[in-house]
Design an enzyme around this catalytic site. Sequence first.
Site, PDB file in Angstrom:
ATOM      1  CE1 TYR A   5      -7.048   2.965  -0.689  1.00 34.68           C
ATOM      2  CE2 TYR A   5      -4.721   3.244  -0.291  1.00 34.68           C
ATOM      3  CZ  TYR A   5      -5.825   2.425  -0.966  1.00 34.68           C
ATOM      4  OH  TYR A   5      -5.615   1.272  -1.585  1.00 34.68           O
TER       5      TYR A   5
ATOM      6  CB  CYS B  98     -22.978   3.246 -14.189  1.00 39.95           C
ATOM      7  SG  CYS B  98     -21.782   4.342 -14.377  1.00 39.95           S
TER       8      CYS B  98
ATOM      9  CB  CYS C 168     -18.769  -2.136 -16.463  1.00 38.29           C
ATOM     10  SG  CYS C 168     -18.771  -1.640 -14.779  1.00 38.29           S
TER      11      CYS C 168
ATOM     12  CG  ASP D 298      -8.021   4.073  -4.719  1.00 37.09           C
ATOM     13  OD1 ASP D 298      -9.407   4.143  -4.814  1.00 37.09           O
ATOM     14  OD2 ASP D 298      -7.221   3.642  -5.390  1.00 37.09           O
TER      15      ASP D 298
ATOM     16  CB  CYS E 177     -14.374   1.916 -13.825  1.00 36.97           C
ATOM     17  SG  CYS E 177     -15.390   3.257 -13.758  1.00 36.97           S
TER      18      CYS E 177
ATOM     19  CD  GLU F  46      -3.106  -0.946  -0.278  1.00 36.05           C
ATOM     20  OE1 GLU F  46      -2.887   0.323  -0.709  1.00 36.05           O
ATOM     21  OE2 GLU F  46      -3.563  -1.661  -0.651  1.00 36.05           O
TER      22      GLU F  46
END
Length: 352
Positions: free
Chosen positions: A131, A217, A211, A149, A201, A48
């Site tokens: 985050y 969406c 997707c 994020d 995406c 991370e």
Amino acid sequence: MTRSDKTAFSTSLLEWYDRHARQLPWRISPAASRAGVRPDPYRVWLSEIMLQQTTVATVTPRFAAFVQRWDGFPALAEAPLEEVLGEWAGLGYYSRARNLHACAKVVTRLHDGQLPASESALKDLPGIGPYTAAAIAAIAFDRRAVVVDGNVERIMVRQAAIERPIKEAKAAIYALAAEVVPDRRGGDYAQALMDLGATICRPRRPDCLLCPVRSSCRAHALGLEAQLPVKPPKKKRPTRRGIIYVGIGPRGCVLSETRPAKGLFGGMRGLPGSAWTEEGGDEEGAPFEADWQCAGRISHTLTHFHLELDVKWAPTEGAPAPFFWTPIAEHGAFPTLFRKAAVAALSAAGEL
DNA sequence: AAGTCGGGGAC
DNA sequence: GTCCCAGACTT
């Protein structure tokens, strides 16, 4: 989004992740995760930190080298900071490496070598912000966490067709992200969002046909997916100029220095030179008096400005304090900018 | 809220 | 060339 859409979002996303999860060195498979296995918190944490503002392609080989050298918090805590920074060289944002080392020390000393599992305790550690705390809590400990994020911001902006710039819509984006977090499988869900953002995406040319959450969406329904998120006006980078001096010693060693502990390239190995200013033309900064010869010019772009640096070199006998020699074999310890300068100087001097 | 802080991959 | 990436920290 309707109430049923909120449930459908996480359900569809997790089903998609079960079938299409990327295999990454710091990950366990969704099948293992569902069986109750958890990844090594040290590796989750390290990945991370490395992935902050850095692509998976860049991180992957560097992650492997790092864990081969230091395989846990105690080993990393015992390592000299200088060696940790050397291993980080070329990855950029070097405060990450300084905070990484500080964090390893805190975890080893104050937390008995175990990373805390709660988001708030994680966020108190050096280099771990909102985050990363949420991501580690979710991925390493399978907690329910609102992980936001750049990927998640883009996904949520498109899901709700938010037409304001992201910076102005942070609160709404977080609220939406929080609404759709499922109660279970926190780790898989967080990583599913990352994979969706990276492969479907995407910032450019989103692949809506594949997707799993296109039915909810709004941007896709309105045909706005390619226009969102709206980008803020770009500000242009000024150019700063300066001089780098490369003293060349025996066997192509270059005269080096350690940079100040904080700020640009803080604590990293560097090369002496003038200040970098928009005016340029400053002839000061040479480590000693010599007949410095031109080795050409290097260009390097940083976050807030572009650099044009003249590289000069001169044969050098000894290394006056506080300078020291860096042999060619250790060029990997330089940030990329200085490695470029060293290569230019050694080429001009016929040492390469 | 705005600045600081790197580098590279993809286009 | 531009974009932007699994952001944190300081002022």
